[in-house]
Design a protein around this motif. Sequence first.
Motif, mmCIF file in Angstrom:
data_model
loop_
_atom_site.group_PDB
_atom_site.id
_atom_site.type_symbol
_atom_site.label_atom_id
_atom_site.label_comp_id
_atom_site.label_asym_id
_atom_site.label_seq_id
_atom_site.Cartn_x
_atom_site.Cartn_y
_atom_site.Cartn_z
ATOM 1 N N ALA A 65 138.215 -15.032 -53.049
ATOM 2 C CA ALA A 65 136.834 -15.173 -53.540
ATOM 3 C C ALA A 65 135.967 -14.004 -53.091
ATOM 4 O O ALA A 65 135.142 -13.488 -53.866
ATOM 5 C CB ALA A 65 136.243 -16.484 -53.053
ATOM 6 N N THR A 69 134.075 -11.200 -55.477
ATOM 7 C CA THR A 69 132.653 -10.887 -55.379
ATOM 8 C C THR A 69 132.439 -9.405 -55.089
ATOM 9 O O THR A 69 131.610 -8.743 -55.715
ATOM 10 C CB THR A 69 131.993 -11.735 -54.283
ATOM 11 O OG1 THR A 69 132.211 -13.117 -54.576
ATOM 12 C CG2 THR A 69 130.500 -11.463 -54.214
ATOM 13 N N THR A 74 132.257 -10.966 -60.133
ATOM 14 C CA THR A 74 131.228 -11.987 -60.266
ATOM 15 C C THR A 74 130.215 -11.589 -61.338
ATOM 16 O O THR A 74 129.830 -12.407 -62.179
ATOM 17 C CB THR A 74 130.515 -12.186 -58.915
ATOM 18 O OG1 THR A 74 131.476 -12.611 -57.941
ATOM 19 C CG2 THR A 74 129.436 -13.236 -59.028
ATOM 20 N N HIS A 75 129.771 -10.334 -61.334
ATOM 21 C CA HIS A 75 128.831 -9.854 -62.350
ATOM 22 C C HIS A 75 129.445 -9.958 -63.751
ATOM 23 O O HIS A 75 128.763 -10.314 -64.723
ATOM 24 C CB HIS A 75 128.454 -8.394 -62.078
ATOM 25 C CG HIS A 75 127.732 -8.195 -60.784
ATOM 26 N ND1 HIS A 75 126.365 -8.308 -60.666
ATOM 27 C CD2 HIS A 75 128.192 -7.899 -59.535
ATOM 28 C CE1 HIS A 75 126.012 -8.076 -59.415
ATOM 29 N NE2 HIS A 75 127.100 -7.831 -58.708
ATOM 30 N N LEU A 78 129.401 -13.517 -64.909
ATOM 31 C CA LEU A 78 128.036 -13.909 -65.254
ATOM 32 C C LEU A 78 127.656 -13.401 -66.649
ATOM 33 O O LEU A 78 127.063 -14.138 -67.442
ATOM 34 C CB LEU A 78 127.054 -13.367 -64.212
ATOM 35 C CG LEU A 78 126.960 -14.127 -62.890
ATOM 36 C CD1 LEU A 78 126.023 -13.403 -61.942
ATOM 37 C CD2 LEU A 78 126.469 -15.541 -63.120
ATOM 38 N N SER A 99 128.915 -20.221 -65.248
ATOM 39 C CA SER A 99 129.477 -19.221 -64.342
ATOM 40 C C SER A 99 130.011 -19.873 -63.072
ATOM 41 O O SER A 99 131.063 -19.483 -62.554
ATOM 42 C CB SER A 99 128.427 -18.161 -63.994
ATOM 43 O OG SER A 99 127.322 -18.744 -63.323
ATOM 44 N N SER A 100 129.311 -20.889 -62.558
ATOM 45 C CA SER A 100 129.808 -21.609 -61.382
ATOM 46 C C SER A 100 131.120 -22.315 -61.696
ATOM 47 O O SER A 100 132.023 -22.372 -60.850
ATOM 48 C CB SER A 100 128.775 -22.637 -60.908
ATOM 49 O OG SER A 100 127.641 -22.008 -60.359
ATOM 50 N N PHE A 103 133.787 -19.603 -61.759
ATOM 51 C CA PHE A 103 134.058 -19.095 -60.414
ATOM 52 C C PHE A 103 134.747 -20.154 -59.560
ATOM 53 O O PHE A 103 135.471 -19.824 -58.623
ATOM 54 C CB PHE A 103 132.761 -18.641 -59.753
ATOM 55 C CG PHE A 103 132.967 -17.688 -58.607
ATOM 56 C CD1 PHE A 103 133.338 -16.376 -58.849
ATOM 57 C CD2 PHE A 103 132.802 -18.098 -57.300
ATOM 58 C CE1 PHE A 103 133.534 -15.493 -57.796
ATOM 59 C CE2 PHE A 103 132.992 -17.223 -56.245
ATOM 60 C CZ PHE A 103 133.361 -15.917 -56.493
ATOM 61 N N SER A 107 137.531 -19.545 -56.415
ATOM 62 C CA SER A 107 137.198 -19.581 -54.995
ATOM 63 C C SER A 107 137.699 -20.829 -54.275
ATOM 64 O O SER A 107 138.172 -20.756 -53.148
ATOM 65 C CB SER A 107 135.681 -19.481 -54.816
ATOM 66 O OG SER A 107 135.061 -20.670 -55.271
ATOM 67 N N ASP A 113 130.748 -20.161 -53.935
ATOM 68 C CA ASP A 113 130.091 -20.136 -55.239
ATOM 69 C C ASP A 113 128.585 -19.936 -55.100
ATOM 70 O O ASP A 113 127.967 -19.173 -55.850
ATOM 71 C CB ASP A 113 130.348 -21.444 -55.996
ATOM 72 C CG ASP A 113 131.789 -21.546 -56.468
ATOM 73 O OD1 ASP A 113 132.564 -20.620 -56.184
ATOM 74 O OD2 ASP A 113 132.130 -22.553 -57.115
ATOM 75 N N GLY A 116 127.778 -16.355 -53.762
ATOM 76 C CA GLY A 116 128.172 -15.260 -54.636
ATOM 77 C C GLY A 116 127.407 -15.273 -55.949
ATOM 78 O O GLY A 116 126.283 -14.790 -56.044
ATOM 79 N N PRO A 117 128.011 -15.854 -57.010
ATOM 80 C CA PRO A 117 127.329 -15.851 -58.309
ATOM 81 C C PRO A 117 126.039 -16.656 -58.311
ATOM 82 O O PRO A 117 125.104 -16.343 -59.047
ATOM 83 C CB PRO A 117 128.366 -16.475 -59.257
ATOM 84 C CG PRO A 117 129.275 -17.259 -58.373
ATOM 85 C CD PRO A 117 129.322 -16.512 -57.081
#
Length: 427
Positions: A65, A69, A74-75, A78, A99-100, A103, A107, A113, A116-117
């Motif tokens: 995870a 990130t 992560t970007h 998103l 997005s969560s 992710f 992770s 979570d 990060g995002p």
Amino acid sequence: MTAILFGAFFVLLVIGVPVAFAMAISAALAVYFGSSYPLIVVVKEMFSGLDSFPLMAVPFFVLAAELMTGGAMTHILLRFASQFVGHLRGGLGYANVLSSTMFAGISGSALADAAGPGAMMVRMMEKGGYDRPYAAALTASSAVIGPIIPPSIIMILYAMQVDRVSVGALFMAGIVPGLMMAAMLCAANWYVCRQRGYRSAEPRPSPGEMMRTTLHAIPALMLIVIIIGGIRAGIFTPTEASVVAVFYALVCGMFVYRSLKLRDLPEIVYRAALVSVAVLLILAAARAFAWVLIIQSVPQTLAATIGGWELSPIVFLLAVNLLLLVFGLFMDPLPGVMVLVPILAPIAHSLGIDPVHFAIVVIVNLTLGLITPPVGSLLFVVSSTVKIRVTDLVREMPPFFIAHLVVLALLTFVPALSTWLPRVSGF
């Protein structure tokens, strides 16, 4: 001995001692003052609690995870999520949840979570005209999906406590409940955005832009497919999958997206080590705490007492839900799995409750403790990350907590929501 254990434990919690130290100290006090065992037995049990091959998955999934990130994936996720829903009313809220959810398939940790995002989504939502406390509350609520959709650290620990379920079965069982939680959070977001008039300023992307963003996100999304597909096909175990996830995230970050540099690795490994040590310390202390309960025959006594009440399975499940919701007000999920599951799972089995169904009900319930004050870890992580007061965040939580409770009720009364996918997948 039991009175010393619980008395010392609650006193230590009240005065602000971290839960891992509170459990270890209370176990040591119970052994020293209430038994003839030497104190070294507490240390022995703490080490025994960590002497497990499946536990190796914990630091590796955490490291994966962190690499995702740090490698800008992560970007990318998103942007991928936002392109489908960002232009709708409340669209950035939907993107937050989506997005969560994605992710979560990487992770296995709610805190990862949120930090990060989640933190990035709060900033995006605030720029889009949403109130910061509302964005933070939605972020904390959607991060709860992290331990439900596989891979999941808490599911690995649950399978270590109960022989009747496997990690693979729990991983498959978590997919439908995780998607249900995402759908209910989107419904809550739709309602709040309609009431408050939150509108999206995001332009609708062109088909060409959507295609480019999707192609760019495919390598990051493939990690989820590799983990679940590899476990299902028997190519590797969940523990081995965690190592595969680390190498895949490393390759993607350094060679596919070229956003991860060698100089970044020491800091990433350091952050992952801090999180892993915190988790493992809790598990070690919980093992010593549970050992004191076992030698005092607390699980057996409680099981016999509850068995004598001749409860129906559904009444027992409702009682367990109430117990765990109260427990979650004061404790994190990991100690709950270590301490309560060995007591409750045999009772559930004796009542004929499917072990996978019971596991999902317990895991979902315990993870809700991450967003319930006064101890909810996600509340403090999000509030410190986005610089808002916890009280402001908590005021925005009721719609999302109600959404989670609706999902919990459905999972309690409809076992097939948890058991159907593992069965058709061969578990």
